[in-house]
Design an enzyme around this catalytic site. Structure first.
Site, PDB file in Angstrom:
ATOM      1  N   VAL A 290       2.678 -12.559 -68.317  1.00  0.00           N
ATOM      2  CA  VAL A 290       1.925 -11.307 -68.316  1.00  0.00           C
ATOM      3  C   VAL A 290       2.244 -10.583 -69.613  1.00  0.00           C
ATOM      4  CG1 VAL A 290       1.464  -9.130 -67.147  1.00  0.00           C
ATOM      5  CG2 VAL A 290       2.039 -11.166 -65.804  1.00  0.00           C
TER       6      VAL A 290
ATOM      7  N   GLY B 179       3.201 -19.297 -62.734  1.00  0.00           N
ATOM      8  CA  GLY B 179       1.805 -19.481 -63.105  1.00  0.00           C
ATOM      9  C   GLY B 179       1.481 -19.126 -64.534  1.00  0.00           C
ATOM     10  N   GLY B 180       2.404 -18.497 -65.260  1.00  0.00           N
ATOM     11  CA  GLY B 180       2.110 -18.118 -66.633  1.00  0.00           C
ATOM     12  C   GLY B 180       2.884 -16.889 -67.052  1.00  0.00           C
TER      13      GLY B 180
ATOM     14  N   LYS C 187      -2.707 -11.237 -67.637  1.00  0.00           N
ATOM     15  CA  LYS C 187      -2.037 -12.419 -67.104  1.00  0.00           C
ATOM     16  C   LYS C 187      -2.694 -13.649 -67.712  1.00  0.00           C
ATOM     17  CE  LYS C 187      -0.803 -12.556 -62.774  1.00  0.00           C
ATOM     18  NZ  LYS C 187      -0.802 -12.717 -61.289  1.00  0.00           N
TER      19      LYS C 187
ATOM     20  N   GLY D  79       6.235  -9.999 -68.473  1.00  0.00           N
ATOM     21  CA  GLY D  79       6.557 -10.712 -67.243  1.00  0.00           C
ATOM     22  C   GLY D  79       6.303 -12.197 -67.377  1.00  0.00           C
ATOM     23  N   LYS D  80       7.060 -12.976 -66.620  1.00  0.00           N
ATOM     24  CA  LYS D  80       6.892 -14.426 -66.609  1.00  0.00           C
ATOM     25  C   LYS D  80       7.011 -14.924 -65.182  1.00  0.00           C
ATOM     26  CE  LYS D  80       8.821 -15.239 -71.249  1.00  0.00           C
ATOM     27  NZ  LYS D  80       9.860 -15.962 -72.039  1.00  0.00           N
ATOM     28  N   GLY D  81       6.256 -15.986 -64.867  1.00  0.00           N
ATOM     29  CA  GLY D  81       6.316 -16.581 -63.543  1.00  0.00           C
ATOM     30  C   GLY D  81       5.896 -18.028 -63.604  1.00  0.00           C
TER      31      GLY D  81
ATOM     32  N   ASP E 192       2.376 -12.268 -49.882  1.00  0.00           N
ATOM     33  CA  ASP E 192       3.502 -12.123 -50.818  1.00  0.00           C
ATOM     34  C   ASP E 192       3.796 -10.651 -51.089  1.00  0.00           C
ATOM     35  OD1 ASP E 192       5.555 -13.292 -52.223  1.00  0.00           O
ATOM     36  OD2 ASP E 192       4.390 -13.646 -54.033  1.00  0.00           O
TER      37      ASP E 192
END
Length: 356
Positions: free
Chosen positions: A84, A81-82, A99, A77-79, A193
């Site tokens: 996963v 904030g960084g 994370k 995963g990517k977002g 969220d």
């Protein structure tokens, strides 16, 4: 098509404040220090904690975790904030989701990460919240070692099955509501969220709330907030319009998420909108100005339609609380039916197999 009655006139968008460099938060020994929050290679310590306990012992595990014990399998995963990562403990073989947040990011995001760590520190004893086993700061990055939910999120589930049937949705809702009761009534936290991609599932059919990066802790269960953070699609109308909000904003987001899982699309989008979706501001205006979406009564039971309507009310006080929703007829309808969500998700391909 999404139709808008009027322009959205109120929307709180703040200008970023002058940011402090990451070095201003580091001690001489390399510990990240922000108020009562201290984090280094050994773990997390909150100086406001009465027991002054250090998070050096991994929660609910009979073995310890250090950065050196973990090897990366792949990025899952990517977002903003960084990233996963799926990681494996070298000596035990157990998998975790880690994370990793590089701290050369916007200060506002950094504050959200600190908030997430604080909430995870306090909330991991709830079986309906993703467990944070360990966290540490090293080489300019925060790392959170989290429980690995091997069937991904509800967003991953509906990507494969398109829609989720009512009996399974009742099981999902009950578990999420138990998590929200804990967050709202015991931890005094607004998640802010709630959405399908933040409701994680494992092969046993357990559903858990994740991602507290934008959560807000309140001094009491009657508190309200007026900040604009979270994923706008699932935001309640009062949050979008810049009004104060409380725990009921999470209930709106839950209702939107559940309805999306039932009908297979975002509730404010019609089928023709999938190819030509509305703009950011058009969608926000529709959520604030248009009547709330409902579950089609010709496709779903009266109990489910009532549950969705109890969540998706434009007037916040009209929404049911997480505790009240646990006794809603839709939840009670399937409680003695022995519905096993694991049967549904167990037939699906784990998202780690198709993520690159």
């Amino acid at each position: 098509m999404v139709k808008i009655k009027s322009n959205l006139k109120q929307l709180k968008l703040s200008v970023p404040a002058q940011e402090s460099p990451i070095s201003s938060f580091l001690t001489a020994s390399g510990t990240f220090h922000d108020g009562d929050f201290l984090l280094n290679q050994k773990g997390l310590r909150l100086t406001s904690d009465e027991k002054q306990s250090r998070q050096s012992d991994s929660k609910e595990l009979d073995f310890e975790i250090t950065a050196e014990d973990l090897e990366t399998v792949k990025v899952i995963g990517k977002g903003s904030g960084g990233v996963v990562q799926l990681v494996r403990h070298k000596w035990v073989g157990k998998f975790f989701a880690m994370k990793v947040i590089q701290m050369n990011i916007q200060e506002e995001i950094r504050k959200q990460i600190v908030q997430e760590l604080k909430i995870n520190q306090a909330s991991s004893q709830c079986p309906h919240v993703v467990v944070c086993y360990h966290s540490f700061y090293h080489n300019g990055a925060f790392s959170l070692v989290l429980e690995y939910m091997d069937r991904g999120s509800l967003a991953d589930v509906i990507r494969q099955v398109k829609t989720i049937l009512e009996p399974y949705l009742a099981v999902v809702c009950k578990q999420v509501l138990l998590g929200l009761v804990y967050l709202h009534n015991e931890r005094h936290v607004i998640h802010r969220d709630i959405k399908p991609s933040n409701l994680l599932v494992n092969h046993k059919g357990e559903v858990k709330i994740s991602d507290f990066g934008v959560s807000a802790s309140l001094a009491s269960s009657m508190g309200q907030r007026d900040t604009f953070v979270g994923t706008y699609n699932y935001m309640s109308p009062e949050r979008i319009s810049g009004s104060t909000y409380d725990y009921s904003s999470d209930i709106w987001s839950l209702g939107m998420s559940v309805l999306e899982c039932a009908i297979g699309r975002f509730p404010y989008l019609e089928s023709e909108d999938q190819q030509n979706p509305p703009s950011f501001y058009e969608l926000l205006a529709a959520i604030v100005e248009n009547p709330p979406p409902t579950a089609p009564s010709d496709q779903f039971s009266p109990e489910f339609c009532s549950f969705v309507s109890a969540c998706i009310q434009k007037d916040p006080p009209a929404r049911a609380s997480s505790l009240d929703l646990l006794s809603h007829p839709f939840i009670k309808k399937f409680e003695d039916k022995d519905i096993d969500l694991g049967i549904l998700v167990g037939t699906l391909e784990p998202p780690v197999n198709y993520l690159r």
